[in-house]
Design an enzyme around this catalytic site. Sequence first.
Site, short mmCIF file in Angstrom:
data_model
loop_
_atom_site.label_atom_id
_atom_site.label_comp_id
_atom_site.label_asym_id
_atom_site.label_seq_id
_atom_site.Cartn_x
_atom_site.Cartn_y
_atom_site.Cartn_z
CG ASP A 79 -27.65 88.14 27.12
OD1 ASP A 79 -27.79 87.34 28.07
OD2 ASP A 79 -28.61 88.71 26.55
CD GLU A 146 -32.68 88.07 30.67
OE1 GLU A 146 -33.66 88.21 31.42
OE2 GLU A 146 -32.00 89.04 30.26
#
Length: 489
Positions: A79, A146
């Site tokens: 991400d 994350e």
Amino acid sequence: MNNDIAQLEPRELWTNFDALNAVPRASKKEDQVVAFMMDFAAGLSLDAYKDETGNIIIRKPATNGLENAMTVVMQSHLDMVHQKNNDTEFDFSTQGIKMLVDGDWVRAEGTTLGADNGIGVAATMAILASKEIAHPAIEALFTVDEETGMTGAMGLKRGILQGEILLNLDTEQDHEIDIGCAGGIDVTATKTYTEEPAPETGIPYLITVRGLQGGHSGMDIHKGLGNANKIMNRLLFQAEMHAGLRLSNLQGGSLRNAIPRESVAQVVVASDKEAAFLQCLQMAVDDIKFEYRSIEPSLAITAAKQDAVPPSVMPVAEQKALIQALYAAHNGVYKMSAALDNLVETSNNIARVSVEKGSISIQCLTRSSVETSKFDLANALRAAFELMGCDVEFSGSYPGWAPNPSSEILKLLTHVYEKQNNAKPDVVACHAGLECGILGRNYPNMDMISFGPTILGAHSPAERVSISSVQKFWKFLLEVLAHIPAKAR
């Protein structure tokens, strides 16, 4: 394909980065990039596994001569932070990042670039795809989410990975080798209030704070950058004290891990207090811009008269309590480490402030490499917000990563770095939240290290990655993989 990017060296890395950046990959919305990575593995006929959380593990056998070396986990997160300038038209859910080459830098057009952590992902993809690069057996671990909670790392169960060494490719200075990081906790304060009709004879103004650099709320917190929420609150404090303004709504900041760059407040001023309002506001603006003249030269603060009075405002008591609590709430560095020089131990970012339609929400991200200090600051914030009548919730707590200066993989990386650069690397711990601490709970015997190329302005539209640094990082990574030590007999 962006030909300017794909022509950069090392081509195998940049080509994969270009392909990755064509795929939307917001935190908690990684379905498209997860499918992209599974297709990538299938195209290489590599074993790939998606766990219950959405993490992907791709396995590749060792090349000839390294069959007896320790298995290496190459770890990066899929991400990226989605941020754009207000004047940039861009839909992160459907569009790929528009990249350009600017001298030695690759940047994006008005948005975040995704080099954090896309360069690490692309480097691992290049290793997986290569038929020439020497490497031990690899478990490529691509985690999800994350940036907004590390839920991918938290959800990875023990026993899935077999590797003895983990290379986390998620740091942002190419001269640093990271052996520790901070943990974090989200502190969220909420409250409801009953709106009051706005004074019909009041004069509406829109106060805007913009032009701040923003940045990573961990890696950049020590720089003294302007926080739009704190600057706006300072303006409101002065205007309330000298002109009795009424606050209708307030929106500042966006993501919990980004230093807020912009804030907008809609206020109403009594007609007989307009001159005092403008005078005290201008004095505050002059003071703030003087204080930030060196580090925030593009800071712009405006107060524009509006055509229509908003329908409602906050009650005076609730407004005063909000402004005072935000003034009291700590933002920035709270404590420096006594164990490591120049390391921020504990900090807080007042990331998001929303006041509208009878609802208040204040979101903070508190970080620390010491758990007790993390909760000390979180409790200080709780106290300030509970005094104004808020409900305060702690969530998303994750641990730090304790440094191990005796690490065997650290010895290898230090040796390779000195050999290639004729200089010693900076062995550090960082104030960002790396996934190593979380992964270490289920894999306590795994030897972990973190490194990467130079990336500046992460989590902001100013994000950029150095081309020459990526080349340095790539050369370093290949040499490390070629010299992973043999398994213990």
